[in-house]
Design an enzyme around this catalytic site. Structure first.
Site, mmCIF file in Angstrom:
data_model
loop_
_atom_site.group_PDB
_atom_site.id
_atom_site.type_symbol
_atom_site.label_atom_id
_atom_site.label_comp_id
_atom_site.label_asym_id
_atom_site.label_seq_id
_atom_site.Cartn_x
_atom_site.Cartn_y
_atom_site.Cartn_z
ATOM 1 C CG ASN A 58 -3.700 5.139 9.954
ATOM 2 O OD1 ASN A 58 -3.887 6.205 9.377
ATOM 3 N ND2 ASN A 58 -2.677 4.954 10.768
ATOM 4 N N GLY A 94 -3.252 -5.584 0.404
ATOM 5 C CA GLY A 94 -3.751 -6.932 0.638
ATOM 6 C C GLY A 94 -3.837 -7.324 2.099
ATOM 7 C CG HIS A 95 -0.951 -6.047 5.301
ATOM 8 N ND1 HIS A 95 -0.931 -5.700 6.632
ATOM 9 C CD2 HIS A 95 -0.500 -4.972 4.622
ATOM 10 C CE1 HIS A 95 -0.477 -4.458 6.752
ATOM 11 N NE2 HIS A 95 -0.216 -3.997 5.555
ATOM 12 C CB CYS A 116 6.680 5.396 25.861
ATOM 13 S SG CYS A 116 6.998 5.032 27.580
ATOM 14 N N GLY A 152 0.821 -1.203 0.000
ATOM 15 C CA GLY A 152 0.000 0.000 0.000
ATOM 16 C C GLY A 152 0.855 1.252 0.000
ATOM 17 C CB THR A 165 8.780 -10.730 -12.673
ATOM 18 O OG1 THR A 165 9.677 -10.615 -13.776
ATOM 19 C CG2 THR A 165 7.930 -11.982 -12.826
#
Length: 455
Positions: free
Chosen positions: A223, A272-273, A397, A143, A309
């Site tokens: 996100n 994808g993930h 933290c 991404g 490729t």
């Protein structure tokens, strides 16, 4: 020294360092006494006896100690990444175990043609989700690469005269760092503020459009806080102004309906993930109405826009995962929304003082970003991790850390008071998972608050 002996023995038994109140209870040494004896308090104690310290910063604090029965792993960090779902994993195993599909998709051999067809099928599966042409889908290695390819692909067309780009202060680093790079090259970038609910308004975009604006880049879903931006409204303004509109949809694809042609999108990125496919594969939608400069030169793969490729197996998995996510989206969102509401209701019973960061109305169903009062976010994250509950923290933290999330800062959240935790649900999330966490959360919060108060 009793303090060091106790700390060592406690760690050997519990595999976590004791908090101040544990030391006081067992040795009689107060927090003040410990800090007088040791220059960095618990950090020095841990160093002396060999207890791992999560970070060297003074702001970091120890985790709570919880005795867990019926330990289970609860994954609530699906905005960070997802597992490979069973249907996709099965196909991947068959692909990598078999003798088919290994051919070079650019060759004219039978194995190459088979690989080409696999990629073509995946391109169709993703384009069907978006109601666009298959030739408008370009596969990338991630991404982040797709974001770079989209933004630089437009900007590099304007290297002679540079130009102006509009984005927001809460974009993903893959966008913000790319824009910083372009600023070094001489491009001008306007970073929009967000409203109190975390959204970028269409009016703010419209107000900042200029005659030299070459691109608008606004994410579909944030996100961290899961807030959904008014993409269609922004797209309308961009279309009226004749300015390309790029959308980072890495958190949105498969979770909300995205129709680039109807919404006025020129470019859109995916990964994808985030939808139960492998890591290392992404995609970029490029409207036929615009052109971009390739980021990677070499071969003619991906219609000349991305040399190299192709990763055939990962692309195959991405296409299948996309088809499943889009077909299940409505049903899964209903389930996740019910689970999220159940979760939020339970949190408020345990800690009435929590805050929800970002709009609840305009929010993806799988996300909750919560501020816990008077609790160190790093300690809470580690404490949850200790019992098998995996989440993300709103700072590196602790609450009040200089590394507190820029998104949370942009909302004006008091990070000196609130520890920020992101919970993001997914296909594997259940009410049993939530109830497991609720069983131990009250004890964790009690210990961490006592630690924060110096008790």
């Amino acid at each position: 020294m009793n303090i060091l002996n106790f700390a060592y023995d406690y760690y050997e038994k519990n595999r976590v360092g004791p908090l101040y109140q544990k030391i006081k209870k067992n040795t009689g040494a107060t927090k003040e006494a410990i800090e007088e004896l040791f220059p960095h308090g618990l950090a020095s104690v841990y160093t002396w006896v060999g207890i791992p310290i999560q970070t060297g910063r003074d702001l970091c604090k120890p985790m709570a100690t919880v005795n867990v029965e019926n330990f289970r792993e609860v994954y609530l960090d699906n905005n960070a990444t997802t597992f490979i779902r069973d249907e996709v994993r099965k196909n991947l195993v068959e692909y990598y175990s078999g003798s088919s599909g290994f051919g070079n998709p650019s060759s004219s051999t039978n194995p190459g043609i088979l690989s080409y067809d696999i990629i073509r099928n995946s391109r169709i599966q993703i384009s069907d989700c978006l109601k666009v042409n298959p030739e408008e889908i370009i596969f990338t290695g991630s991404g982040s690469e797709a974001n770079n390819a989209a933004i630089k692909g437009i900007a590099f067309k304007h290297l002679d005269n540079k130009g102006h780009i509009i984005s927001s202060k809460v974009e993903h680093p893959a966008v913000l760092k790319t824009l910083e790079y372009l600023e070094d090259l001489g491009f001008s970038v306007t970073y929009l503020n967000v409203s109190k609910d975390g959204r970028v308004t269409a009016q703010s975009v419209k107000n900042n459009l200029r005659t030299d604006t070459i691109l608008v880049s606004i994410m579909a879903i944030n996100n961290e806080i899961g807030v959904i931006n008014p993409i269609s409204e922004i797209g309308k303004s961009c279309k009226e102004a004749g300015v390309p509109f790029m959308v980072d949809a890495i958190q949105g694809f498969g979770k909300i309906t995205l129709l680039p042609k109807k919404m006025g999108l020129s470019l859109m990125t995916m990964s994808g993930h985030k939808i139960y496919a492998p890591k290392g594969v992404g995609a970029l939608y490029v409207s036929k109405e615009i052109s971009v400069v390739p980021l990677i030169h070499g071969g003619a793969q991906e219609y000349g826009l991305r040399a190299g490729t192709e990763n055939v197996g990962a692309i195959m998995a991405f296409g299948q995962a996309a088809r499943l996510a889009c077909s299940e989206m409505e049903k899964e969102n209903r389930r996740l929304l019910e689970l999220r509401n159940y979760f939020l209701e339970g949190l408020r019973k345990i800690e009435p003082g929590i805050i929800v960061n970002g709009s609840l109305e305009h929010r993806t169903a799988n996300n909750l970003n919560i501020g816990f009062p008077d609790v160190d976010s790093g300690s809470l994250l580690l404490s949850l991790n200790q019992i098998g509950v995996y989440v993300s923290s709103g700072s590196a933290c602790s609450a009040g850390s200089t590394d507190a999330s820029y998104t949370i800062k942009a909302l004006g959240v008091d990070t000196d008071r609130y520890g920020i935790i992101r919970f993001s649900f997914g296909l594997s999330s259940t009410k049993e998972d939530v109830e497991y966490m609720f069983e131990y959360l009250p004890s964790i919060l009690k210990q961490l608050k006592a630690e924060s108060a110096g008790e």
